[in-house]
Scaffold this motif. Structure first.
Motif, mmCIF file in Angstrom:
data_model
loop_
_atom_site.group_PDB
_atom_site.id
_atom_site.type_symbol
_atom_site.label_atom_id
_atom_site.label_comp_id
_atom_site.label_asym_id
_atom_site.label_seq_id
_atom_site.Cartn_x
_atom_site.Cartn_y
_atom_site.Cartn_z
ATOM 1 N N GLU A 50 6.265 -19.589 14.887
ATOM 2 C CA GLU A 50 5.176 -18.702 14.509
ATOM 3 C C GLU A 50 5.662 -17.264 14.378
ATOM 4 O OE1 GLU A 50 2.388 -19.266 17.674
ATOM 5 O OE2 GLU A 50 1.555 -21.069 16.748
ATOM 6 N N GLY A 51 4.949 -16.501 13.591
ATOM 7 C CA GLY A 51 5.200 -15.077 13.435
ATOM 8 C C GLY A 51 3.878 -14.383 13.163
ATOM 9 N N TYR A 52 3.930 -13.095 12.930
ATOM 10 C CA TYR A 52 2.726 -12.337 12.619
ATOM 11 C C TYR A 52 3.101 -11.081 11.857
ATOM 12 C CZ TYR A 52 4.321 -9.736 16.698
ATOM 13 O OH TYR A 52 5.092 -9.016 17.575
ATOM 14 N N THR A 53 2.127 -10.570 11.132
ATOM 15 C CA THR A 53 2.259 -9.295 10.443
ATOM 16 C C THR A 53 1.175 -8.383 11.012
ATOM 17 O OG1 THR A 53 3.085 -10.376 8.454
ATOM 18 C CG2 THR A 53 2.237 -8.139 8.194
ATOM 19 N N VAL A 54 1.558 -7.175 11.377
ATOM 20 C CA VAL A 54 0.642 -6.205 11.985
ATOM 21 C C VAL A 54 0.058 -5.295 10.909
ATOM 22 C CG1 VAL A 54 0.500 -4.235 13.576
ATOM 23 C CG2 VAL A 54 1.890 -6.225 14.171
ATOM 24 N N TRP A 55 -1.222 -4.996 11.048
ATOM 25 C CA TRP A 55 -1.924 -4.011 10.223
ATOM 26 C C TRP A 55 -2.486 -2.993 11.196
ATOM 27 C CZ3 TRP A 55 -7.036 -2.570 10.490
ATOM 28 C CH2 TRP A 55 -7.544 -1.843 9.419
ATOM 29 N N SER A 56 -2.105 -1.704 11.040
ATOM 30 C CA SER A 56 -2.470 -0.759 12.091
ATOM 31 C C SER A 56 -2.731 0.653 11.568
ATOM 32 C CB SER A 56 -1.345 -0.711 13.126
ATOM 33 O OG SER A 56 -1.680 0.125 14.203
ATOM 34 N N PRO A 57 -4.014 1.080 11.590
ATOM 35 C CA PRO A 57 -4.313 2.479 11.294
ATOM 36 C C PRO A 57 -3.921 3.360 12.476
ATOM 37 C CG PRO A 57 -6.352 1.226 11.600
ATOM 38 C CD PRO A 57 -5.212 0.280 11.783
ATOM 39 N N LYS A 58 -3.387 4.525 12.181
ATOM 40 C CA LYS A 58 -2.952 5.480 13.208
ATOM 41 C C LYS A 58 -3.681 6.809 13.007
ATOM 42 C CE LYS A 58 0.309 2.912 15.000
ATOM 43 N NZ LYS A 58 0.054 2.313 16.293
ATOM 44 N N PRO A 59 -3.821 7.607 14.056
ATOM 45 C CA PRO A 59 -4.460 8.924 13.897
ATOM 46 C C PRO A 59 -3.698 9.786 12.882
ATOM 47 C CG PRO A 59 -4.099 8.414 16.226
ATOM 48 C CD PRO A 59 -3.385 7.361 15.428
ATOM 49 N N ALA A 60 -4.419 10.611 12.155
ATOM 50 C CA ALA A 60 -3.817 11.464 11.129
ATOM 51 C C ALA A 60 -2.726 12.369 11.694
ATOM 52 C CB ALA A 60 -4.892 12.308 10.447
ATOM 53 N N ASP A 61 -2.813 12.704 12.969
ATOM 54 C CA ASP A 61 -1.828 13.608 13.570
ATOM 55 C C ASP A 61 -0.715 12.860 14.319
ATOM 56 O OD1 ASP A 61 -3.325 12.700 15.716
ATOM 57 O OD2 ASP A 61 -3.676 14.694 16.573
ATOM 58 N N THR A 62 -0.608 11.548 14.109
ATOM 59 C CA THR A 62 0.454 10.808 14.805
ATOM 60 C C THR A 62 1.824 11.367 14.466
ATOM 61 O OG1 THR A 62 1.364 8.626 15.309
ATOM 62 C CG2 THR A 62 0.736 9.005 13.026
ATOM 63 N N GLN A 63 2.688 11.349 15.430
ATOM 64 C CA GLN A 63 4.066 11.769 15.216
ATOM 65 C C GLN A 63 4.987 10.555 15.103
ATOM 66 O OE1 GLN A 63 4.962 14.536 18.363
ATOM 67 N NE2 GLN A 63 3.503 16.034 17.624
ATOM 68 N N TYR A 64 4.391 9.376 15.139
ATOM 69 C CA TYR A 64 5.171 8.141 15.144
ATOM 70 C C TYR A 64 5.991 7.943 13.872
ATOM 71 C CZ TYR A 64 6.284 3.272 16.173
ATOM 72 O OH TYR A 64 6.937 2.101 16.431
ATOM 73 N N PHE A 65 5.550 8.501 12.746
ATOM 74 C CA PHE A 65 6.267 8.313 11.483
ATOM 75 C C PHE A 65 7.353 9.372 11.271
ATOM 76 C CE2 PHE A 65 2.023 6.684 9.527
ATOM 77 C CZ PHE A 65 2.006 5.630 10.404
ATOM 78 N N GLU A 66 7.398 10.387 12.125
ATOM 79 C CA GLU A 66 8.361 11.481 11.933
ATOM 80 C C GLU A 66 9.800 10.970 11.999
ATOM 81 O OE1 GLU A 66 7.487 14.791 14.480
ATOM 82 O OE2 GLU A 66 5.525 15.058 13.580
ATOM 83 N N PRO A 67 10.713 11.580 11.271
ATOM 84 C CA PRO A 67 10.575 12.830 10.544
ATOM 85 C C PRO A 67 9.934 12.702 9.163
ATOM 86 C CG PRO A 67 12.828 12.084 10.362
ATOM 87 C CD PRO A 67 12.101 11.094 11.254
ATOM 88 N N SER A 68 9.553 11.507 8.756
ATOM 89 C CA SER A 68 8.888 11.327 7.464
ATOM 90 C C SER A 68 7.570 12.087 7.440
ATOM 91 C CB SER A 68 8.624 9.840 7.212
ATOM 92 O OG SER A 68 7.901 9.675 6.009
ATOM 93 N N GLN A 69 7.239 12.636 6.309
ATOM 94 C CA GLN A 69 5.964 13.326 6.122
ATOM 95 C C GLN A 69 4.942 12.436 5.424
ATOM 96 O OE1 GLN A 69 5.359 16.492 7.448
ATOM 97 N NE2 GLN A 69 7.282 15.898 8.414
ATOM 98 N N LYS A 70 5.297 11.180 5.192
ATOM 99 C CA LYS A 70 4.405 10.247 4.503
ATOM 100 C C LYS A 70 3.294 9.781 5.437
ATOM 101 C CE LYS A 70 6.796 10.387 0.760
ATOM 102 N NZ LYS A 70 7.629 9.498 0.065
ATOM 103 N N ASP A 71 2.240 9.254 4.838
ATOM 104 C CA ASP A 71 1.084 8.788 5.598
ATOM 105 C C ASP A 71 1.167 7.308 5.937
ATOM 106 O OD1 ASP A 71 -0.072 11.291 5.589
ATOM 107 O OD2 ASP A 71 -1.284 10.916 3.811
ATOM 108 N N PHE A 72 2.334 6.718 5.780
ATOM 109 C CA PHE A 72 2.497 5.288 6.048
ATOM 110 C C PHE A 72 3.893 5.012 6.585
ATOM 111 C CE2 PHE A 72 4.254 6.000 1.916
ATOM 112 C CZ PHE A 72 5.390 5.217 1.901
ATOM 113 N N MET A 73 4.051 3.862 7.173
ATOM 114 C CA MET A 73 5.366 3.376 7.588
ATOM 115 C C MET A 73 5.338 1.851 7.469
ATOM 116 S SD MET A 73 7.458 3.753 11.178
ATOM 117 C CE MET A 73 6.340 2.700 12.073
ATOM 118 N N ILE A 74 6.399 1.287 6.939
ATOM 119 C CA ILE A 74 6.511 -0.159 6.834
ATOM 120 C C ILE A 74 7.503 -0.649 7.877
ATOM 121 C CG2 ILE A 74 7.167 -2.094 5.343
ATOM 122 C CD1 ILE A 74 6.293 -0.351 2.967
#
Length: 124
Positions: A50-74
């Motif tokens: 088994e496996g899974y794919t995650v779908w996850s909205p994050k707060p607009a001010d999240t720093q989790y995607f940094e240093p990227s300035q994009k509004d998404f991360m794959i």
């Protein structure tokens, strides 16, 4: 060596993740929790696995995607993350952090040529 085996997750910024989860649950039937939703599946060549794919909205001010300035991360599922990271480093790819290991898998972040933060995930 097999590298990417699939999409592990899609993460995106939004103004209000709770409202976004509620909207998607109400209108599209996505059973979201505070962390988003997990879509389970089975591997084509081994239906016992088994496996899974995650779908996850994050707060607009999240720093989790940094240093990227994009509004998404794959997040890409990979095999043998240690060997892959070694190959990426040899190729001059920017590796943002050390491989982090948790009970559910290993993670590391890299940058693509346009500065997008890419999360690599090897399931446990």
């Amino acid at each position: 060596m097999k590298k990417v085996t699939g999409i592990g997750g899609i993460f995106f910024k939004c103004a209000d993740p709770s409202k976004m989860n509620e909207w998607y649950a109400t209108h599209l039937g996505i059973p979201a929790t505070e962390w988003g939703a997990m879509f389970p599946w089975r591997e084509k060549d081994n239906t016992e696995k088994e496996g899974y794919t995650v779908w996850s909205p994050k707060p607009a001010d999240t720093q989790y995607f940094e240093p990227s300035q994009k509004d998404f991360m794959i997040n890409y599922r990979v095999e043998n993350i240690e060997a892959l990271v070694a190959d990426l480093k040899k190729a001059g790819i920017t590796v943002l952090d050390d491989i982090a290991t948790y009970e559910y898998g290993k993670f590391v972040h890299i940058l693509d040529p346009e500065g997008n933060n890419i999360e690599l995930f090897e399931p446990a």
